[in-house]
Design a protein around this motif. Structure first.
Motif, PDB file in Angstrom:
ATOM      1  N   THR A  11     -42.648  35.358  -6.097  1.00 45.02           N
ATOM      2  CA  THR A  11     -42.555  34.560  -4.892  1.00 45.02           C
ATOM      3  C   THR A  11     -41.836  33.235  -5.123  1.00 45.02           C
ATOM      4  OG1 THR A  11     -44.692  33.543  -5.330  1.00 45.02           O
ATOM      5  CG2 THR A  11     -44.697  35.513  -3.953  1.00 45.02           C
ATOM      6  N   ASN A  16     -35.484  34.289   0.173  1.00 46.99           N
ATOM      7  CA  ASN A  16     -35.597  35.741   0.151  1.00 46.99           C
ATOM      8  C   ASN A  16     -35.906  36.201   1.568  1.00 46.99           C
ATOM      9  OD1 ASN A  16     -38.460  35.398   0.548  1.00 46.99           O
ATOM     10  ND2 ASN A  16     -38.640  35.027  -1.656  1.00 46.99           N
ATOM     11  N   LYS A  17     -36.107  37.478   1.739  1.00 43.87           N
ATOM     12  CA  LYS A  17     -36.315  38.039   3.066  1.00 43.87           C
ATOM     13  C   LYS A  17     -37.508  37.401   3.766  1.00 43.87           C
ATOM     14  CE  LYS A  17     -37.339  42.403   5.420  1.00 43.87           C
ATOM     15  NZ  LYS A  17     -37.596  43.853   5.238  1.00 43.87           N
ATOM     16  N   LYS A  18     -38.596  37.187   3.030  1.00 45.93           N
ATOM     17  CA  LYS A  18     -39.803  36.629   3.634  1.00 45.93           C
ATOM     18  C   LYS A  18     -39.587  35.180   4.083  1.00 45.93           C
ATOM     19  CE  LYS A  18     -43.127  39.588   1.251  1.00 45.93           C
ATOM     20  NZ  LYS A  18     -44.299  39.640   0.344  1.00 45.93           N
ATOM     21  N   SER A  21     -37.159  35.110   7.101  1.00 47.51           N
ATOM     22  CA  SER A  21     -37.828  35.602   8.310  1.00 47.51           C
ATOM     23  C   SER A  21     -38.813  34.568   8.840  1.00 47.51           C
ATOM     24  CB  SER A  21     -38.562  36.913   7.997  1.00 47.51           C
ATOM     25  OG  SER A  21     -37.654  37.907   7.572  1.00 47.51           O
ATOM     26  N   TRP A  22     -39.516  33.915   7.919  1.00 50.57           N
ATOM     27  CA  TRP A  22     -40.485  32.879   8.296  1.00 50.57           C
ATOM     28  C   TRP A  22     -39.772  31.703   8.958  1.00 50.57           C
ATOM     29  CZ3 TRP A  22     -41.402  27.848   6.196  1.00 50.57           C
ATOM     30  CH2 TRP A  22     -42.638  27.279   6.525  1.00 50.57           C
ATOM     31  N   THR A  89     -50.990  37.539  10.772  1.00 46.85           N
ATOM     32  CA  THR A  89     -49.717  38.033  11.298  1.00 46.85           C
ATOM     33  C   THR A  89     -49.891  38.612  12.694  1.00 46.85           C
ATOM     34  OG1 THR A  89     -48.925  38.522   9.067  1.00 46.85           O
ATOM     35  CG2 THR A  89     -47.793  39.595  10.899  1.00 46.85           C
ATOM     36  N   ARG A 148     -48.168  31.995   1.325  1.00 47.42           N
ATOM     37  CA  ARG A 148     -47.886  33.402   1.015  1.00 47.42           C
ATOM     38  C   ARG A 148     -46.430  33.617   0.621  1.00 47.42           C
ATOM     39  NH1 ARG A 148     -49.796  37.012   5.901  1.00 47.42           N
ATOM     40  NH2 ARG A 148     -49.052  38.629   4.451  1.00 47.42           N
ATOM     41  N   ILE A 149     -45.565  32.682   0.935  1.00 46.12           N
ATOM     42  CA  ILE A 149     -44.140  32.871   0.668  1.00 46.12           C
ATOM     43  C   ILE A 149     -43.609  31.872  -0.351  1.00 46.12           C
ATOM     44  CG2 ILE A 149     -43.701  33.850   2.949  1.00 46.12           C
ATOM     45  CD1 ILE A 149     -42.577  31.119   3.777  1.00 46.12           C
ATOM     46  N   VAL A 216     -40.514  37.730  11.220  1.00 45.12           N
ATOM     47  CA  VAL A 216     -41.640  37.392  10.347  1.00 45.12           C
ATOM     48  C   VAL A 216     -42.792  38.386  10.508  1.00 45.12           C
ATOM     49  CG1 VAL A 216     -42.785  35.821  11.983  1.00 45.12           C
ATOM     50  CG2 VAL A 216     -43.059  35.479   9.514  1.00 45.12           C
ATOM     51  N   ALA A 219     -41.797  41.150   8.152  1.00 43.72           N
ATOM     52  CA  ALA A 219     -41.627  40.747   6.754  1.00 43.72           C
ATOM     53  C   ALA A 219     -42.945  40.354   6.090  1.00 43.72           C
ATOM     54  CB  ALA A 219     -40.640  39.579   6.663  1.00 43.72           C
ATOM     55  N   LEU A 220     -43.914  39.858   6.894  1.00 45.09           N
ATOM     56  CA  LEU A 220     -45.196  39.408   6.329  1.00 45.09           C
ATOM     57  C   LEU A 220     -46.346  40.094   7.072  1.00 45.09           C
ATOM     58  CD1 LEU A 220     -44.422  35.623   5.930  1.00 45.09           C
ATOM     59  CD2 LEU A 220     -45.112  37.132   4.087  1.00 45.09           C
TER      60      LEU A 220
END
Length: 454
Positions: A11, A16-18, A21-22, A89, A148-149, A216, A219-220
């Motif tokens: 992490t 990155n993707k997460k 997206s966030w 989420t 988390r990210i 998001v 992704a999460l």
């Protein structure tokens, strides 16, 4: 140390993707923050289309006040419930969907509808108030995802990227709306009757936010929370009992976290006041035209976005508390420059005002990363809910101090002269108070390894 230090090394990658997206959710949030509550829909509701300006403003104020009270009373338990079931989420998606519906509904707020002018006004107030409530709920779930990210080493930069995305998204969306609907020569030439340009702008804003909220959610996904799989459905009374238990636990074992919540509530209200009253100071004290105010608004958002990203690195290297203190100190100093040199022309506000605006983002972003670093895993929503509640609890400070300062200032200016520049003293006094409350807070004493989930 915080449970956040046990995050997997994977992490640590900054983009990155997460993370992207966030941050896109924050990008889209400008559709509500900038378009609905600040520049477009709220000003539409208090325009002459809906009758007396003062009467409409008062009704809107009452609607938003009631929304603020609801948020203050329920944000912590909404976050707590999401934490316990690992459904942050899901609730981010559900709350964002309600905001989307509120924005979409604003298209139907027209003075000449079958509801009548008064009915249409109340519909608009209802929609913007409901939007405020559920946007705040969504923000609690959104902020809770930060840990988390990211890792403690990247949290400041990632928080800054998200916050800056909101600034830049707002600029681009406002430009799009100005070009297509709201400018002097819009691309889409429609009648201004019945507020159609504003209503079309709200339609665009709704889908801008709705589409931005989707990445998001994929992704999460939600996460399982050990020990709570078989929990029975809890009542509101149970939720408030758990919340009170959390507050007592913080007081006993991490009082510096509570102190930070208090300090941040104060200085965040001052930060909000910078943008709320900045345009008034620019127009009244420095003689900015409406066009110049828009240009300054765009410039201040660009500067704030860039500085926020840059200070994300400072946050990770220097720590969030020092970042906040430095940002607040710069803002207090620039506020004094605005006050003492207000008679030296617009250049003073361009320099000092832009600097003030530029450091709002770093202070806000570092506040989020401070909490993200110290909250134990699985309780982020609950504590960020308290973060929202404490902020709402003192939201009267900046307006009150601004008004008091201008009132006092009237005794020090000649008859017929404006005392508006004294208002900046009220805003920086709130920032200074928050800074002073923050000084004794020690980050190393704010950690809690875990909470008793029962």
């Amino acid at each position: 140390m915080s449970a956040l230090n046990n995050k997997p090394a994977g992490t640590a990658k900054l983009l990155n993707k997460k993370v992207i997206s966030w941050a896109i959710w924050d990008w889209g949030s400008a559709a509500f923050n900038a378009v609905a509550t600040t520049f477009v829909f709220s000003t539409y509701l208090v325009s002459k289309l809906f009758g007396d300006h003062d009467a409409s403003s008062l009704k809107l104020s009452w609607g938003l006040t009631i929304a603020g009270i609801i948020i203050a009373l329920t944000a912590p338990i909404s976050g707590q419930r999401a934490d316990r079931k690992g459904r942050g989420t899901f609730w981010l998606g559900a709350n964002s969907f309600v905001v989307f519906l509120a924005l979409l509904g604003m298209f139907f707020v027209r003075p000449q509808s079958t509801l009548g002018t008064e009915g249409a006004l109340w519909l608009g107030i209802f929609l913007i108030s409901v939007g405020n409530i559920f946007f705040e709920f969504a923000s609690v779930n959104y902020n809770a995802m930060l840990s988390r990210i990211s890792t403690p080493e990247t949290m400041g930069r990632i928080s800054g990227i998200g916050w800056a995305s909101g600034y830049l998204g707002g600029i681009i969306l406002l430009f799009v709306l100005l070009i297509f609907f709201l400018g002097d020569n819009p691309v889409v030439a429609v009648s201004g009757e019945d507020g159609l340009p504003v209503r079309l702008a709200m339609l665009v804003a709704a889908f801008w936010f709705g589409l931005s909220a989707l990445p998001v959610l994929f992704a999460l996904p939600g996460r399982a929370v050990e020990g709570h799989e078989n929990d029975e459905k809890e009542t509101l009374r149970d939720s408030y009992k758990r919340l009170w238990k959390t507050v007592k636990r913080l007081y006993a074992e991490a009082p510096h976290t509570l102190s930070f919540l208090g300090a941040s509530a104060v200085f965040r209200d001052g930060l909000a006041g910078v943008f709320t009253y900045g345009a008034i100071l620019a127009a009244v004290t420095f003689g900015f035209t409406p066009g110049e105010i828009i240009i300054f608004g765009v410039a201040s958002n660009v500067v704030a976005g860039v500085v926020t990203i840059a200070f994300g690195w400072v946050d990770d290297f220097w720590g969030p508390k020092r970042t906040i203190m430095f940002s607040l100190s710069v803002m207090v100093a620039m506020g004094l420059v605005v006050f003492f040199f207000h008679d030296q022309g617009k250049i003073v506000f361009w320099i000092a005002g832009l600097t003030l605006a530029g450091f709002v983002g770093p202070a806000q972003s570092a506040s989020r990363s401070f909490l993200g670093r110290v909250i134990p895993e699985g309780r982020e929503g609950e504590v960020f809910g308290l973060y929202a509640t404490t902020g709402r609890a003192v939201s009267f400070l900046a307006p009150a101090m601004y008004g008091l300062s201008v009132t006092i200032g009237q005794n020090f200016v000649a008859d017929g002269e404006s005392a508006t520049h004294f208002g900046i003293l009220g805003i920086i006094s709130i920032l200074l108070l928050g800074l002073l409350i923050l000084i004794p807070v020690k980050e190393e004493h704010a950690y809690l390894d875990s909470f008793d989930g029962k």
